[in-house]
Design an enzyme around this catalytic site. Structure first.
Site, mmCIF file in Angstrom:
data_model
loop_
_atom_site.group_PDB
_atom_site.id
_atom_site.type_symbol
_atom_site.label_atom_id
_atom_site.label_comp_id
_atom_site.label_asym_id
_atom_site.label_seq_id
_atom_site.Cartn_x
_atom_site.Cartn_y
_atom_site.Cartn_z
ATOM 1 N N LYS A 86 0.838 -1.205 0.000
ATOM 2 C CA LYS A 86 0.000 0.000 0.000
ATOM 3 C C LYS A 86 0.869 1.249 0.000
ATOM 4 O O LYS A 86 2.057 1.231 0.332
ATOM 5 C CB LYS A 86 -0.929 0.010 1.213
ATOM 6 N N ASP A 129 -2.043 -1.722 9.749
ATOM 7 C CA ASP A 129 -2.105 -1.882 8.296
ATOM 8 C C ASP A 129 -2.686 -3.222 7.856
ATOM 9 O O ASP A 129 -3.006 -3.401 6.681
ATOM 10 C CB ASP A 129 -0.706 -1.730 7.680
#
Length: 310
Positions: free
Chosen positions: A17, A145
């Site tokens: 990401k 995350d």
């Protein structure tokens, strides 16, 4: 419980990401900072293959430094597998094979992607049948995350970044990522941010601190217009990351001169994310940066989260 038709192995792919926007609050007594961020999953993937075993083990490929990725309980994928086994009251183990493509300690959530992939892979391998919502609950216990790597796409993260709400992002955004052989410690970067904020005026020129994602960021994502999104890119950790690694600012300037619309440090760094107007421009930027001796990657987003591919 394990299903009678359990497969011999399960292969799951999960994305890295970037943080399109990252606002960081003050440090809490527990050591964590409140966050307001926008994640976007990009086409740089971790592959995790799970096989039946009596105990828990991990093998890793795709890294130059064999010591860069722990093979014990310090590894998020190992912790994910054991957490799922405990939750499901599963008494066996698993042999995890991790094939890494996301930079280690690069601020792109590679370890979190491994953990999300391990949850999905072990759930399918053991036949535990957990819902996506239940897997999300477990993911949130592993780190901020991990839930996003489970879902992918584009999302707004608040709290510690683990409270997710999908964000509408139309079309495709092309990025050139400049990775680094030398990682940056996330705790060190957060500590530097705290120190900079303690110094009067150190961040005086930065935008006002906010724990809400600004409306223009969400509007830019909905528009699908990279020019509009480029104007809203922001990372509260960038000043701290650049303090530790001044060369990151040079990389951003070089990328913009090469044709990128704008660039930021991704998360806690040291990966630099350069937003480009389209795939052709991204390829040109990638070529110019490679000629400058850097190691750029052309990726796009948003892409789905952890998925079984075989």
């Amino acid at each position: 419980m394990i299903f009678a038709t359990s497969p011999e192995s399960v292969h799951v792919r999960a994305p890295g990401k970037i943080n399109v926007f990252l606002g960081v609050g003050e440090r809490h007594e527990d050591g964590y900072h409140a966050l307001a961020t926008v994640f976007q999953a990009v086409s740089l993937y971790e592959d995790v293959i799970a096989r039946h075993a009596d105990d828990f083990s991990i093998t890793v490929s795709g890294v130059d430094d064999a010591d860069a990725v722990p093979l014990d309980d310090r590894n998020l994928a190992m912790r994910a597998a054991k957490l799922l086994a405990t939750a499901a009251e599963y008494r066996g183990g698993v042999a995890l094979e991790i094939r890494k493509n996301v930079p280690v300690a690069g601020g792109m959530g590679g370890g979190s992607a491994d953990a999300a992939a391990a949850l999905v892979a072990c759930d399918a391998l053991w036949g535990t049948g957990f819902s996506l919502a239940r897997l999300h609950e477990l993911a949130a216990r592993l780190g901020a995350d991990v839930p996003f790597a489970l879902h992918g796409g584009t999302a707004v993260g608040t709290g510690r970044g683990d409270q997710l709400n999908p964000a509408l992002a139309r079309g495709r955004f092309d990025w050139v990522l400049v990775t680094s052989d030398e990682g940056l410690s996330t705790p060190v970067v957060y500590g530097r941010l705290d120190a900079l904020r303690d110094e009067e005026g150190a961040l005086a020129d930065d935008p006002p601190l906010s724990l809400e994602v600004p409306i223009p960021v969400l509007q830019a994502l909905r528009s699908g217009d990279p020019h509009q999104l480029a104007e809203t890119l922001f990372n509260d950790l960038q000043a701290a990351a650049v303090y530790e690694r001044p060369d990151l600012a040079d990389t951003i300037r070089l990328g913009v001169r090469a044709g990128a619309l704008h660039g930021i440090v991704s998360g806690s760094g040291p990966t630099v994310a350069l937003l480009c107007a389209g795939p052709e421009i991204a390829q040109e930027v990638q070529s110019i940066l490679r000629e400058s001796g850097l190691d750029p990657l052309h990726v796009h987003g948003p892409v789905p989260g952890a998925r079984i591919i075989s």
